[in-house]
Design an enzyme around this catalytic site. Structure first.
Site, mmCIF file in Angstrom:
data_model
loop_
_atom_site.group_PDB
_atom_site.id
_atom_site.type_symbol
_atom_site.label_atom_id
_atom_site.label_comp_id
_atom_site.label_asym_id
_atom_site.label_seq_id
_atom_site.Cartn_x
_atom_site.Cartn_y
_atom_site.Cartn_z
ATOM 1 N N LYS A 166 0.842 -1.205 0.000
ATOM 2 C CA LYS A 166 0.000 0.000 0.000
ATOM 3 C C LYS A 166 0.873 1.250 0.000
ATOM 4 O O LYS A 166 0.619 2.204 -0.733
ATOM 5 C CB LYS A 166 -0.943 -0.020 1.210
ATOM 6 C CG LYS A 166 -2.027 -1.076 1.079
ATOM 7 C CD LYS A 166 -2.801 -1.332 2.362
ATOM 8 C CE LYS A 166 -3.765 -2.507 2.156
ATOM 9 N NZ LYS A 166 -4.491 -2.907 3.366
ATOM 10 N N GLN A 195 -4.786 -1.814 9.637
ATOM 11 C CA GLN A 195 -4.641 -3.117 8.995
ATOM 12 C C GLN A 195 -5.198 -4.221 9.908
ATOM 13 O O GLN A 195 -4.851 -4.287 11.087
ATOM 14 C CB GLN A 195 -3.149 -3.365 8.696
ATOM 15 C CG GLN A 195 -2.869 -4.619 7.916
ATOM 16 C CD GLN A 195 -3.396 -4.563 6.484
ATOM 17 O OE1 GLN A 195 -3.277 -3.556 5.793
ATOM 18 N NE2 GLN A 195 -3.996 -5.663 6.025
ATOM 19 N N ASP A 230 -11.210 2.405 4.089
ATOM 20 C CA ASP A 230 -11.512 0.972 3.992
ATOM 21 C C ASP A 230 -13.020 0.739 3.899
ATOM 22 O O ASP A 230 -13.471 -0.339 3.517
ATOM 23 C CB ASP A 230 -10.976 0.223 5.220
ATOM 24 C CG ASP A 230 -9.681 -0.534 4.924
ATOM 25 O OD1 ASP A 230 -9.341 -0.689 3.740
ATOM 26 O OD2 ASP A 230 -9.033 -0.967 5.898
#
Ligand code: NAP
Length: 281
Positions: free
Chosen positions: A39, A83, A106
């Site tokens: 990322k 994460q 997200d």
């Protein structure tokens, strides 16, 4: 899609805005470390500002929440993600609720889940199903009127995938069936799919006889299986038996490749969307 993003970035930069993404990693899960690195690299290549915040695996929930609070208030950061998975002593739900919904790239905050569910375009679409939808559209596969069967109902992939394909608009209008671990005779259902999307985390679960001839197959799964012939000792396979399914399907995504790179690209898109919307607030 990354090239298209570059022109939007230029427009934002002309207005003095460089979209910024922060990724928070708690602990040393090897797969998470790889994802976080990918990322960061993608942000660098695209010209986004990015920060990775690493906390040790024994970090407390309060410490993690304090990092999120700081990022919520940081004007250089337009999007952030924590994460997953988190260490067991941290309450994932509480953490996801703490992220400012306007920075939740997200798309896991209930506010964004709700927006995506009702088709509000200001909501952030979770990157993996968003990427699958774009993959279909940009490959000339219009879901309109098609029977899409999704195997897996996680909050990260299956459920938002169903919401996106159900929407009344481009990339939607499918007839959607969702299967999960309690579904009976799953092969009889997958065989009816014009578009078959599999996200369960079970290596090569979907075999050729479970695919309708001419179907479009999207394999979201990423699984490590032992392979002593390779130096690493393992290889990556999807949830679909690629060699069998490709003989039956009209089109199929490979693993690795396919959905994975799309997921990263859509995270960049969401960060740019966050920066654009931040300016509009
Ligand atoms: P998850 O949270 O573990 O959810 C798995 C889902 O599959 C659950 O809904 C489960 O049903 C269902 N399931 C499990 N075994 C099944 C079976 N035998 N038959 C039917 N359904 C079954 O997984 P996830 O986060 O959605 O991820 C799924 C896979 O996609 C994993 O391999 C993951 O690594 C991969 N993934 C890839 C990307 C990418 O960018 N390429 C992104 C995210 C995930 P129940 O709800 O009934 O338990």
């Amino acid at each position: 899609m990354r090239a298209e993003l570059a022109s939007e970035l230029e427009r934002l930069k002309a207005r003095g805005v460089t979209p910024g993404l922060a990724v928070v990693l708690v602990g040393d899960n090897p797969a998470s470390q790889v994802y976080v690195r990918m990322k960061g690299r993608a942000c660098g290549e695209a010209g986004l500002h990015h920060e990775t915040i690493r906390l040790p695996k024994q970090a407390t929930e309060a410490e993690l929440l304090a990092v999120i609070d700081r990022l919520n208030g940081d004007p250089r950061i337009h999007g952030m993600l924590v994460q997953l998975p988190l260490p067991q002593h941290i309450d994932e739900h509480r953490v996801l609720l703490r992220v400012d919904p306007g920075k939740d790239v997200d798309g896991f905050h209930p506010s964004n889940v709700g927006k995506v569910s009702i088709g509000d375009p200001t909501g952030f679409r979770p990157a993996t199903p968003y990427g699958v939808q774009q993959l279909l559209l940009r490959s000339g596969v219009d879901p309109t009127g098609q029977h899409a069967v999704i195997v897996g109902r996680s909050n990260i992939v299956g459920r938002p995938m169903a919401a996106l394909l159900l929407q009344n608009g481009p990339g939607g209008n499918a007839t959607v069936t969702v299967c999960h671990s309690r579904t009976r005779s799953i092969g009889a259902i997958t065989c009816q799919a014009d578009i078959l999307i599999v996200a369960i985390g079970k290596p090569q679960f979907v075999t050729g006889d479970m695919v309708k001839p001419g179907a479009v197959v999207i394999d979201v799964g990423v699984n490590r299986v032992d392979d002593p012939s390779l130096k690493s000792g393992y290889r990556l396979v999807g949830d679909v038996h690629f060699e069998q399914a490709r003989r039956v399907a009209a089109a199929i995504t490979p693993v690795p490749g396919g959905v994975g790179p799309m997921t990263i690209t859509m995270l960049l898109y969401n960060t740019v969307q966050a920066a654009r919307q931040w300016g509009d607030r």
